[in-house]
Design a protein around this motif. Sequence first.
Motif, PDB file in Angstrom:
ATOM      1  N   TYR A   1      -6.156  -0.949   7.148  1.00 27.86           N
ATOM      2  CA  TYR A   1      -5.448  -0.475   5.974  1.00 27.86           C
ATOM      3  C   TYR A   1      -6.390  -0.138   4.848  1.00 27.86           C
ATOM      4  O   TYR A   1      -6.402   0.945   4.305  1.00 27.86           O
ATOM      5  N   GLU A   2      -7.214  -1.157   4.528  1.00 26.74           N
ATOM      6  CA  GLU A   2      -8.229  -0.987   3.505  1.00 26.74           C
ATOM      7  C   GLU A   2      -9.106   0.210   3.843  1.00 26.74           C
ATOM      8  O   GLU A   2      -9.417   1.025   2.989  1.00 26.74           O
TER       9      GLU A   2
ATOM     10  N   ARG B   1      -9.806   3.386   1.743  1.00 29.45           N
ATOM     11  CA  ARG B   1     -11.137   3.726   1.237  1.00 29.45           C
ATOM     12  C   ARG B   1     -11.536   5.118   1.690  1.00 29.45           C
ATOM     13  O   ARG B   1     -12.067   5.911   0.907  1.00 29.45           O
TER      14      ARG B   1
ATOM     15  N   PRO C   1       0.824  -1.211   0.000  1.00 27.02           N
ATOM     16  CA  PRO C   1       0.000   0.000   0.000  1.00 27.02           C
ATOM     17  C   PRO C   1       0.858   1.261   0.000  1.00 27.02           C
ATOM     18  O   PRO C   1       2.049   1.204   0.281  1.00 27.02           O
TER      19      PRO C   1
ATOM     20  N   ASP D   1      -7.916  -4.765   8.298  1.00 25.33           N
ATOM     21  CA  ASP D   1      -8.806  -3.967   7.455  1.00 25.33           C
ATOM     22  C   ASP D   1      -8.508  -2.489   7.590  1.00 25.33           C
ATOM     23  O   ASP D   1      -8.824  -1.700   6.726  1.00 25.33           O
TER      24      ASP D   1
END
Lengths: 811, 162
Positions: free
Chosen positions: A220-221, A225, A161, A218
Amino acid sequence: MRLRIRAVQLRVITPSVTCGADIAFGDGLAVLRADNSSGKSTVVQSIIYALGLEGMLSASHDVPLPHVMTDSSEVGAEKLPVTESMVAVEIENGTGRVATVFRGIKGRRNKNLISVAEEAVLTEKRSTATRSDFYVRQAGAAVNERGFHHWFAEFVQWELPKVARVDGTECPLYVECLFPLMIIEQKRGWSAIQARMPFHYRIRDVQRKAVEFLLALDVYELALRRQKLREEAFAIRDEWARELSRVADLARGINGVVQNLNVSTPTVWKEGEAPAILIARVRDWLSFSDALRQDLDELAQLEQREIPRVERVAQELETALDTAASELAEADLAADELFHEVEHEERQSGNLNERLSALEEDERRNRDLVKLARLGSIEAMAASNGHCPTCHQTVSDALLPQAERQEPMTVEQNLKFIRSQIETFSTIREASINSLTAKKRRLESLRQRAAEIRESIRSLRRTLVSEGNEPSIEAIERRLRLRDKVNVARRTEEDISGRLADLRSIAARWKTNQAALADLPKGDLSEKDREKLERLRDIFVSELQQFGMTSVDPTTLRISMENYRPEHDGFDLEFDISASDMIRTIWAYLHGFLELSYNRPTNHLKLLILDEPKQQETARVSFGELFRRAAGSPDHPHQVIIATSEDEATLKGLLDGIPHNYISFPGRILKPLTSTDEAAGGQGPDTGPDTSDENGGDEAEIMPWEEEARSAVRRALESMDFDAEARMITLVGFNDEPLSATSREELDRLLISVAAEAWVAYVPFDSGEPVFEADEWAIVEDVLGPYEDRIEEFFAKADNESVEDDDVEDV
Amino acid sequence: MKNPDPTILAELGGAAFRFTPRPVALPPDLRPLWRLSLLVLLFHRASRQGRASLKKLHVLNWALRQPESRATLLDVLRGRARPDRAIVRFDPALNRALDLAKGEKLVEQIAGDKFQITAKGRQLAEEVLKDPECMKTEKWFLDEVSSEITEARINRLLAAVA
């Protein structure tokens, strides 16, 4: 997702001898035993170096390997300078894809290049794969197509990422930031959890980010987002503002404003509350349709009448002139009043801006205060607990005396208070801005109307002084003006309603975007994340129990939901425990990550390399338990490589009954390599198929050892000195030793031995035997070409001369 | 409404009154924490050898209050002084803060109006510096003026306006 180290090869070339080590690692637990200072750390460091990971150790661009690889090597009692050295590591990913990476340490190879052969070169004796060069330790190594870590991330199936740096820019989460959680080197790796993080990349919260990625949290996601949605929101708002100002410009052209449109926030309007165009007329605001109807009625009236002759309307005109004059006076007065109102409103709005910027500064300072209060030095102060540092009496949290017995708000309350003020004042400012634009618009409209009246007065006057039988100029102009006005109004209205449709769809997108933002979980961690961290905690505690932690009761430990580090009573665990428990904690924490990856989706590579984990005289039984735990179960593929200098007998005892593969080195790890019979190799091309044959004439990739052999022969050929007098060619051998040949056959033999030496120096070894047989003759022949004639000529001449000499003697 | 002519008190029917004291809002720069942190930053970032005179502290303290005062000091230092702007005024809160700082052993008084930061004070300053977002504007300002605002300069400035 997996990375397995299948084999490591080290080569060190000195002028007289080539040393090396060839180590194969199995799956599961691998124990690498060697005496202290015999080079076991060299193996771990070489793996780090071969994978271009030395950035995880320090920002320095020096080769992070001991001097036996870079400077001088001790062979027996002799100390020999290293002329060339290299390392190769064979790796495998989770899908069974294998690759071998090569990197030069000392010598002619570019140290910033890593060659990759997508084949098991070291263990399966293959050498047909195409090799490609990738670079490391240079800008772009992580993102560029030719960057090694770009290749590597793809190889281990990592999608790295983007993360924020301290200076606000973005960069990928570098591979070097993740490996400190999977490879612990001996020198400083055991001083703390994540002791060696590469802070020199200036990534914000790099320790936390690394854990988040490795555990595939998550968060991170989510962060990603949220970031995307925010950017989108920003773009939508921008578009809204631009479209809005276009609509406002259009409306201004017909003296109107658009009502019911939210200036700052895109808003979808309800049925019946659609934005309406209001048109400013002298006394009032009219809706667009009313204003249009008024104009149309007037126009219709005018057009019904024939254009009058001046003489017939003179009286009428006089009255009209009077009316116009008084209307003008009225309009001027109204404009004047409105002008003052606008001024007032502008002052108000200025005050509001000042007030808001002061509030914003206060808000910022209060936020800083919240942060300051958390600083270690501050927490320790008496003043921060409401006590006087000198007399220890209670003091209020304010520097200036407050009105009697008034307690100041806490910083948090104050922050809330200021924020609510900012909100209120922002709303007021928005209202003020709206009313200001409306007033300005009306002012403009009044001025325009005044101008119209003046024009109409002028045309009335001209009409009055014109010939009596001429048509009234005023009547004509009035009709034209009105018709024009009506047309413009209709066009504009059409234009605006088109744009309103656009605005509506922008607002709809905004709504979706905001809803998505609101749907994101409040905290950063998702339910799944929490569950994962809880599970990590359970594993961590059970490992510590197994390893025999004594400083604190392992069951009282938690994993922080904020920084993911172990904590005790809410404090970082590191401060509360003995040195040997610190070591146990590092084992448990890092191995915990590995075990967590058995039945939770993570980005862990299921690889753990620990160099000398028995630090601080950690009790032997703990060490044994570490082995037991690390061996794991065959159901979960993983690899734990433990390098240790524990003595052989003890180790055998500790490892009893634990499945493992054991690699032991009596003495030094780097050993002189026996160059197997050069003569045998030199006998001819009957040692199996040639590389080029296998490829059916395609451009075969030359493996490094072959390349080295060729260039060694080439070097020898270039160093040839033709001594006609002594009928001898002198040249330099592989290790720069002087050689001489007095015949073509002798020279060929020498060149073949040079090729053989170079080959042996670089080719991988397996249980004392080179993995690939050399075809030295083919190599020599290949390189010899351009020198052939000169050599032939020299020896032919020398032979002739010697014949002549013989003749003389015979006589 | 049973009572046809109610005075407010009557309507309340003699209910007991209770007053709850509510905390009052306080400007953040009147908080001891804020000033102590600012003070150590002053010593750490904008003074030689961690020493500063009371005069200098007052000038910087006054300047740091708000954007306009910051701009004023910068203008003065760069020779664009505006005669109608004061560069220093007496701020009693600063003296209180200095007293507190002495009590907390963050600074010590070395002579008359001279103060010096202590190791403990430096430690706090380092902690404040660690978070780049924390007291951002103040740090920026101090860095901006630090090289120009020497004790001698302060004396000249004050002599000029006195």
